[in-house]
Design an enzyme around this catalytic site. Structure first.
Site, PDB file in Angstrom:
ATOM      1  N   LYS A  22      -0.354   4.685 -13.657  1.00 35.87           N
ATOM      2  CA  LYS A  22       0.016   3.253 -13.700  1.00 35.87           C
ATOM      3  C   LYS A  22      -0.755   2.482 -12.622  1.00 35.87           C
ATOM      4  CE  LYS A  22       3.898   1.863 -11.524  1.00 35.87           C
ATOM      5  NZ  LYS A  22       3.777   0.743 -10.557  1.00 35.87           N
ATOM      6  N   ASN A  23      -0.800   3.043 -11.406  1.00 38.50           N
ATOM      7  CA  ASN A  23      -1.365   2.273 -10.297  1.00 38.50           C
ATOM      8  C   ASN A  23      -2.886   2.281 -10.246  1.00 38.50           C
ATOM      9  OD1 ASN A  23       1.195   1.516  -9.712  1.00 38.50           O
ATOM     10  ND2 ASN A  23       1.461   2.905  -7.971  1.00 38.50           N
ATOM     11  N   ARG A 120       7.237  -7.287   0.886  1.00 41.02           N
ATOM     12  CA  ARG A 120       5.975  -7.277   0.143  1.00 41.02           C
ATOM     13  C   ARG A 120       5.073  -8.484   0.490  1.00 41.02           C
ATOM     14  NH1 ARG A 120       6.767  -3.547  -3.981  1.00 41.02           N
ATOM     15  NH2 ARG A 120       4.570  -3.178  -3.741  1.00 41.02           N
ATOM     16  N   ARG A 398       9.334   0.890 -16.311  1.00 43.65           N
ATOM     17  CA  ARG A 398       8.172   0.194 -15.737  1.00 43.65           C
ATOM     18  C   ARG A 398       7.070   1.195 -15.421  1.00 43.65           C
ATOM     19  NH1 ARG A 398       9.267  -3.901 -11.007  1.00 43.65           N
ATOM     20  NH2 ARG A 398       7.018  -3.736 -11.164  1.00 43.65           N
TER      21      ARG A 398
HETATM   22  C1  EPZ Z   1       0.891  -0.130  -4.011  1.00 33.22           C
HETATM   23  O1  EPZ Z   1       1.610  -1.294  -3.696  1.00 33.22           O
HETATM   24  C2  EPZ Z   1       1.656   0.526  -5.145  1.00 33.22           C
HETATM   25  N1  EPZ Z   1       1.741  -0.387  -6.281  1.00 33.22           N
HETATM   26  C3  EPZ Z   1       3.071   0.885  -4.687  1.00 33.22           C
HETATM   27  O2  EPZ Z   1       3.686   1.603  -5.755  1.00 33.22           O
HETATM   28  C4  EPZ Z   1       2.982   1.804  -3.477  1.00 33.22           C
HETATM   29  O3  EPZ Z   1       4.279   2.067  -2.999  1.00 33.22           O
HETATM   30  C5  EPZ Z   1       2.148   1.134  -2.378  1.00 33.22           C
HETATM   31  O4  EPZ Z   1       0.854   0.765  -2.888  1.00 33.22           O
HETATM   32  C6  EPZ Z   1       1.950   2.035  -1.178  1.00 33.22           C
HETATM   33  O5  EPZ Z   1       1.302   3.219  -1.570  1.00 33.22           O
HETATM   34  C7  EPZ Z   1       0.656  -0.561  -7.072  1.00 33.22           C
HETATM   35  O6  EPZ Z   1      -0.401   0.006  -6.839  1.00 33.22           O
HETATM   36  C8  EPZ Z   1       0.826  -1.483  -8.247  1.00 33.22           C
HETATM   37  P1  EPZ Z   1       0.599  -1.810   0.049  1.00 33.22           P
HETATM   38  P2  EPZ Z   1       0.969  -2.363  -2.662  1.00 33.22           P
HETATM   39  O7  EPZ Z   1      -0.052  -3.134   0.138  1.00 33.22           O
HETATM   40  O8  EPZ Z   1      -0.498  -2.329  -2.707  1.00 33.22           O
HETATM   41  C9  EPZ Z   1       2.271  -3.842   3.909  1.00 33.22           C
HETATM   42  C10 EPZ Z   1       5.276   2.075  -7.409  1.00 33.22           C
HETATM   43  O9  EPZ Z   1       6.415   2.540  -7.294  1.00 33.22           O
HETATM   44  N2  EPZ Z   1       1.437  -5.002   3.536  1.00 33.22           N
HETATM   45  O10 EPZ Z   1      -0.270  -0.584   0.108  1.00 33.22           O
HETATM   46  O11 EPZ Z   1       1.672  -3.654  -2.887  1.00 33.22           O
HETATM   47  C11 EPZ Z   1       3.390  -3.582   2.934  1.00 33.22           C
HETATM   48  O12 EPZ Z   1       4.519  -4.384   3.230  1.00 33.22           O
HETATM   49  C12 EPZ Z   1       4.814   1.027  -6.424  1.00 33.22           C
HETATM   50  O13 EPZ Z   1       4.422   2.425  -8.263  1.00 33.22           O
HETATM   51  C13 EPZ Z   1       1.264  -6.012   4.470  1.00 33.22           C
HETATM   52  O14 EPZ Z   1       1.797  -5.953   5.573  1.00 33.22           O
HETATM   53  O15 EPZ Z   1       1.465  -1.764  -1.273  1.00 33.22           O
HETATM   54  C14 EPZ Z   1       3.666  -2.113   3.151  1.00 33.22           C
HETATM   55  O16 EPZ Z   1       4.478  -1.962   4.299  1.00 33.22           O
HETATM   56  C15 EPZ Z   1       5.915   0.601  -5.461  1.00 33.22           C
HETATM   57  N3  EPZ Z   1       0.487  -7.089   4.122  1.00 33.22           N
HETATM   58  C16 EPZ Z   1       2.271  -1.536   3.451  1.00 33.22           C
HETATM   59  O17 EPZ Z   1       1.462  -2.657   3.814  1.00 33.22           O
HETATM   60  C17 EPZ Z   1      -0.135  -7.172   2.909  1.00 33.22           C
HETATM   61  O18 EPZ Z   1      -0.859  -8.162   2.659  1.00 33.22           O
HETATM   62  C18 EPZ Z   1       1.632  -0.848   2.255  1.00 33.22           C
HETATM   63  O19 EPZ Z   1       1.735  -1.720   1.157  1.00 33.22           O
HETATM   64  C19 EPZ Z   1       0.057  -6.131   1.984  1.00 33.22           C
HETATM   65  C20 EPZ Z   1       0.847  -5.051   2.315  1.00 33.22           C
END
Ligand code: EPZ
Length: 419
Positions: A22-23, A120, A398
């Protein structure tokens, strides 16, 4: 609306084929906005989230045919505005911002809603777009980016919680058509980012450092259509590994890259699980008795946050104490309450979860809340004594393609009922 009913205590036996990731699919579908030419993406899992992304591409003017897990996308987009009604249902939609900005030099995308796993933020995405020369405005729940010309730059994209998967993809997709060279330091190294990089290179992008934390992108004038086969979903695979361990089963997964599951296998070997590795298969031999193991989640190649809930459910029925910490989404513990309703003994204590394993969980009516918490409830239901009813299973749909059919085929007693 359906609910999922599971009669627990059954062993699993046989083979499950893991679906496409999915991701990886979501950003790769978004990347097709970077060209008007035809792209063919195979092994696209049929999920609520992938169907939402397809709807979003169509709302932007792309023509998308989707049959038998193959998506054929073509034609020019005729809008650069991603509406609230679609983006708010799936945070991953935010990754259309980079390709829209890259191709049209303008993009207006609704701020993604928060969700049960955390607030997020998108500050890293915005930092990257600004570094490429975009003007950013945040108004009325939308992020609006405009640029006369995007120019390559050196960008540090690490956040306080480490690299960001979607921010890395978004900024990379804006940089591939920018003037000059962009270097992204502290890029996310997840396999899903590696797959997106592979697809962009097939489209004609110049990118070095694929799969590493340093990406070097040299902008090109245009990108062309490409074909791509989505790789296996490592989180779906890891979820089935944990289900086999929780039911003391011997289960074989096909279409799996176990090299992407090393940290999970390492932790489970400490718990007493054995593995047999095949070329693109993995056999899990769940032991009669598990030993407690603690985990802390980290960005790849660390223990994935997307397997944290499922691992906690396994530790809930493992005699002894384990400590679970999520360094990526520190508040991702919504599943504790529902697991405790099934008889688990888990408590939060200043940012960690302390799990005191019990002999059995007992089936109960429970509520799904987010994608991976729902998977943890299915795992708990499979291992529990008695019947579990899981409500609001659209959360599960999802990210897991036909999970009830796949589990039924290997001996689980699991079926849908109307709410
Ligand atoms: C991706 O989300 C995945 N989703 C998530 O999977 C996964 O949990 C996550 O990466 C971490 O591996 C998809 O790929 C669609 P991040 P993403 O930005 O990219 C912080 C699932 O269950 N952050 O890597 O949105 C954030 O709050 C989903 O399939 C900032 O601070 O996650 C988090 O603490 C859930 N500022 C950390 O970084 C930003 O601008 C990692 O989040 C962006 C993120």
């Amino acid at each position: 609306m359906d609910k999922l009913v599971i009669e627990g205590g059954k062993k699993l036996k046989g083979e499950i084929r893991v679906s496409g990731s999915k991701n990886s699919t979501l950003p790769i579908l978004a990347a097709t906005l970077l060209t008007d030419e035809k792209c063919v993406i195979r092994n696209v899992p049929k999920l609520r989230d992938t169907l939402t992304m397809i709807k979003l591409l169509r709302s932007l003017g792309k023509s998308v045919d989707y049959n038998n897990n193959i998506a054929v996308i073509s034609g020019p987009a005729n809008s650069s505005t991603a509406e609230y009604k679609l983006v708010s249902t799936m945070r991953g939609s935010f990754c259309v911002m980079g390709p829209l900005l890259g191709k049209f030099k303008t993009a207006k995308v609704s701020l993604p809603g928060g969700c049960v796993i955390g607030i997020r933020p998108v500050d890293l995405h915005i930092k990257g777009f600004k570094a490429l020369g975009a003007k950013i405005e945040v108004a009325a729940g939308y992020v609006i980016a405009t640029a006369r010309q995007l120019k390559g730059n050196l960008i540090y994209l690490g956040g306080i919680f480490g690299p960001s998967v979607l921010a890395t993809g978004n900024v990379m997709m804006a940089a591939v058509l920018a003037h000059g060279e962009t270097i992204i330091e502290s890029a996310a190294c997840e396999p899903e980012v590696e797959e997106l990089t592979e697809f962009l290179i097939k489209m004609g992008a110049h990118i070095e450092g694929k799969g590493t934390s340093r990406l070097v992108i040299r902008g090109v004038k245009r990108l062309h259509g490409a074909e791509y086969d989505i790789g296996p979903d490592r989180i779906e695979a890891g979820t089935f590994v944990l289900m086999a361990a929780a039911t003391g089963s011997t289960l074989t997964l096909k279409n799996v890259k176990y090299a992407q599951l090393l940290v999970l296998m390492d932790r489970l070997e400490h718990a007493g699980v054995k593995f047999k590795k095949g070329k693109d298969s993995l056999t899990i031999i769940g032991p009669k008795k598990l030993k407690p193991v603690s985990v802390t989640t980290y960005p790849y190649p660390g223990f994935p946050t997307d397997l944290q809930a499922q691992f906690m459910a396994l530790m809930a029925i493992t005699q002894g104490v384990s400590v679970i910490t999520d360094k990526v989404f520190p508040d991702r513990f919504i599943h504790i309450a529902e697991l405790n309703r099934m008889g688990a003994n888990i408590r939060r204590d200043s940012g960690v979860a302390i799990v005191e394993g019990v002999k059995y969980l007992y089936g109960a009516p429970v509520m799904a809340s987010d994608l991976r918490a729902s998977a943890a409830l299915v795992l708990a239901g499979l291992a529990a004594k008695g019947k579990t009813e899981i409500h609001r299973i659209y959360h599960l749909e999802r990210g897991y393609e036909n999970i009830d059919e796949k589990l039924k085929k290997v001996g689980a007693v699991i079926y849908r009922e109307k709410e």
